[in-house]
Design an enzyme around this catalytic site. Structure first.
Site, PDB file in Angstrom:
ATOM      1  N   GLY A 260       0.332  -1.235   0.262  1.00  0.00           N
ATOM      2  CA  GLY A 260       0.231   0.140   0.166  1.00  0.00           C
ATOM      3  C   GLY A 260       1.047   1.072  -0.196  1.00  0.00           C
ATOM      4  O   GLY A 260       0.396   2.057  -0.105  1.00  0.00           O
ATOM      5  N   SER A 261       1.883   1.285  -0.525  1.00  0.00           N
ATOM      6  CA  SER A 261       2.979   2.611  -0.320  1.00  0.00           C
ATOM      7  C   SER A 261       1.981   3.622  -1.295  1.00  0.00           C
ATOM      8  O   SER A 261       1.923   4.333  -1.023  1.00  0.00           O
ATOM      9  CB  SER A 261       4.436   2.121  -1.254  1.00  0.00           C
ATOM     10  OG  SER A 261       4.680   1.691  -2.725  1.00  0.00           O
TER      11      SER A 261
ATOM     12  N   LEU B  52      -3.808  -7.187  -7.274  1.00  0.00           N
ATOM     13  CA  LEU B  52      -3.750  -8.306  -8.054  1.00  0.00           C
ATOM     14  C   LEU B  52      -4.858  -9.526  -8.733  1.00  0.00           C
ATOM     15  O   LEU B  52      -5.081 -10.125  -9.321  1.00  0.00           O
ATOM     16  CB  LEU B  52      -2.927  -8.742  -7.228  1.00  0.00           C
ATOM     17  CG  LEU B  52      -1.246  -8.307  -6.892  1.00  0.00           C
ATOM     18  CD1 LEU B  52      -0.963  -9.156  -6.504  1.00  0.00           C
ATOM     19  CD2 LEU B  52      -1.035  -8.474  -8.319  1.00  0.00           C
TER      20      LEU B  52
ATOM     21  N   ASN C  20      -5.435   1.639 -13.555  1.00  0.00           N
ATOM     22  CA  ASN C  20      -4.064   1.292 -12.742  1.00  0.00           C
ATOM     23  C   ASN C  20      -2.854   0.981 -13.012  1.00  0.00           C
ATOM     24  O   ASN C  20      -2.587   1.786 -14.245  1.00  0.00           O
ATOM     25  CB  ASN C  20      -3.960  -0.716 -13.304  1.00  0.00           C
ATOM     26  CG  ASN C  20      -3.229  -1.379 -13.208  1.00  0.00           C
ATOM     27  OD1 ASN C  20      -3.932  -1.282 -11.237  1.00  0.00           O
ATOM     28  ND2 ASN C  20      -2.962  -2.512 -14.068  1.00  0.00           N
TER      29      ASN C  20
ATOM     30  N   HIS D 204       0.467   0.478 -13.465  1.00  0.00           N
ATOM     31  CA  HIS D 204       1.937  -0.815 -13.923  1.00  0.00           C
ATOM     32  C   HIS D 204       3.143  -1.214 -13.436  1.00  0.00           C
ATOM     33  O   HIS D 204       3.698   0.711 -14.691  1.00  0.00           O
ATOM     34  CB  HIS D 204       1.205  -1.744 -15.475  1.00  0.00           C
ATOM     35  CG  HIS D 204       1.970  -2.592 -15.488  1.00  0.00           C
ATOM     36  ND1 HIS D 204       1.369  -3.871 -15.010  1.00  0.00           N
ATOM     37  CD2 HIS D 204       2.809  -2.996 -16.706  1.00  0.00           C
ATOM     38  CE1 HIS D 204       2.586  -4.808 -15.813  1.00  0.00           C
ATOM     39  NE2 HIS D 204       3.155  -4.385 -16.289  1.00  0.00           N
TER      40      HIS D 204
ATOM     41  N   SER E 161       3.469   3.003 -15.476  1.00  0.00           N
ATOM     42  CA  SER E 161       1.942   3.708 -16.347  1.00  0.00           C
ATOM     43  C   SER E 161       1.512   4.036 -15.311  1.00  0.00           C
ATOM     44  O   SER E 161       1.098   2.858 -14.432  1.00  0.00           O
ATOM     45  CB  SER E 161       1.512   2.463 -18.223  1.00  0.00           C
ATOM     46  OG  SER E 161       2.892   2.378 -18.542  1.00  0.00           O
TER      47      SER E 161
ATOM     48  N   ASP F  44      -4.104  -5.222 -18.682  1.00  0.00           N
ATOM     49  CA  ASP F  44      -2.561  -3.939 -18.689  1.00  0.00           C
ATOM     50  C   ASP F  44      -3.132  -2.969 -20.210  1.00  0.00           C
ATOM     51  O   ASP F  44      -2.336  -2.869 -20.987  1.00  0.00           O
ATOM     52  CB  ASP F  44      -1.287  -4.997 -18.647  1.00  0.00           C
ATOM     53  CG  ASP F  44      -1.412  -5.183 -17.088  1.00  0.00           C
ATOM     54  OD1 ASP F  44      -1.990  -4.293 -15.896  1.00  0.00           O
ATOM     55  OD2 ASP F  44      -1.002  -5.775 -17.103  1.00  0.00           O
TER      56      ASP F  44
ATOM     57  N   GLU G   9       6.431   6.116  -9.136  1.00  0.00           N
ATOM     58  CA  GLU G   9       4.913   5.428  -8.995  1.00  0.00           C
ATOM     59  C   GLU G   9       4.117   5.906  -8.963  1.00  0.00           C
ATOM     60  O   GLU G   9       3.519   6.550  -8.481  1.00  0.00           O
ATOM     61  CB  GLU G   9       5.116   4.112  -9.100  1.00  0.00           C
ATOM     62  CG  GLU G   9       5.590   2.870 -10.091  1.00  0.00           C
ATOM     63  CD  GLU G   9       4.755   1.224  -9.481  1.00  0.00           C
ATOM     64  OE1 GLU G   9       4.907   0.613  -9.996  1.00  0.00           O
ATOM     65  OE2 GLU G   9       4.260   1.186  -8.076  1.00  0.00           O
TER      66      GLU G   9
HETATM   67  C1  GRF Z   1       3.375  -1.024  -8.248  1.00  0.00           C
HETATM   68  O1  GRF Z   1       4.088  -1.940  -8.351  1.00  0.00           O
HETATM   69  C2  GRF Z   1       2.311  -0.964  -8.661  1.00  0.00           C
HETATM   70  O2  GRF Z   1       3.250  -0.927 -10.134  1.00  0.00           O
HETATM   71  C3  GRF Z   1       1.797  -2.663  -8.834  1.00  0.00           C
HETATM   72  O3  GRF Z   1       1.955  -2.870  -7.313  1.00  0.00           O
HETATM   73  C4  GRF Z   1       2.927  -2.390  -6.468  1.00  0.00           C
HETATM   74  C5  GRF Z   1       2.209  -2.090  -5.479  1.00  0.00           C
HETATM   75  O4  GRF Z   1       3.019  -1.372  -4.232  1.00  0.00           O
HETATM   76  N1  GRF Z   1       0.817  -2.363  -9.361  1.00  0.00           N
HETATM   77  P1  GRF Z   1       2.065  -0.870  -3.418  1.00  0.00           P
HETATM   78  O5  GRF Z   1       1.548  -1.630  -2.767  1.00  0.00           O
HETATM   79  O6  GRF Z   1       1.592   0.436  -3.195  1.00  0.00           O
HETATM   80  O7  GRF Z   1       3.467  -0.839  -1.777  1.00  0.00           O
END
Ligand code: GRF
Length: 202
Positions: A13-14, A87, A104, A106, A138, A147, A176
């Protein structure tokens, strides 16, 4: 009035945390009204700390029950659904109910390194195996493929010669947070603008 967001997660959840902070400091003009997880995961703690209602709808439920619970739990007022490390496959009915309103994140430069089985470290390992010198992340609209939806924004991240999948993942994740925050801020601005225009008598 700001947009209403529902964030869906499966992991640490970062990115959720980055969104919570950006809403709190008004970088994003929105409120996160629900966090949904498809499994027990550390990311839910961010929702707890921020006093955001959260729901866990187990991906192992029978498919029909999973879909039904998901649809009944997502708050009706949701303007935008954000998959931030979620996921499970999103049911078709939900995609149809929120056209261009599910996005989403990715961890690659789509359309490269997307599709079934491309998640987590596997993505970064595939990038290294292919000898790429650039990777990135992305944000895209969710359509009925995996995707495959229209890309909204991307950020590039260099691949270093001594990278392993973990190191590359860490560098991509930093980007991200910024990319997701910026993209959600832009989309919320558009929603708010459209709503204001509709509210203005002609
Ligand atoms: C991220 O790398 C995102 O691109 C992918 O899952 C990861 C989630 O990281 N879809 P977090 O749970 O937000 O730390």
């Amino acid at each position: 009035m700001g947009a209403k967001l529902t964030v869906m997660i499966s992991g640490g959840g970062s990115n959720l945390k980055a969104l919570i902070d950006a809403c709190a400091n008004h970088t994003i003009d929105a409120e996160i009204i629900a966090v949904m997880a498809d499994r027990e995961c550390a990311g839910l703690n961010h929702a707890v700390s921020a006093h955001i209602p959260f729901y866990q709808i187990d991906r192992k439920l029978p498919r029909e029950q999973f879909i039904d619970s998901l649809q009944r739990t997502i708050p009706e007022q949701t303007d935008l659904i954000i998959l931030a490390g979620y996921l499970s496959i999103i049911p078709a009915a939900l995609i149809d109910a929120y056209p261009q309103r599910i996005i989403n994140l990715h961890p690659s430069l789509l359309p490269k390194f997307g599709g079934a089985g491309m998640y987590g470290l596997r993505v970064h390992q595939a990038v290294l195996d292919a000898g790429e010198t650039q990777s990135g992340c992305s944000v895209h609209y969710v359509d009925h493929g995996i995707d495959t939806g229209e890309v909204i924004a991307q950020a590039e991240v260099p691949v270093h010669p001594d990278d392993d999948a973990q190191r590359l993942q860490q560098r991509v994740q930093q980007q991200e947070h910024a990319l997701l925050t910026r993209t959600v801020a832009d989309l919320c601005h558009t929603f708010t603008h459209k709503t204001n225009q509709q509210d203005t008598p002609s």
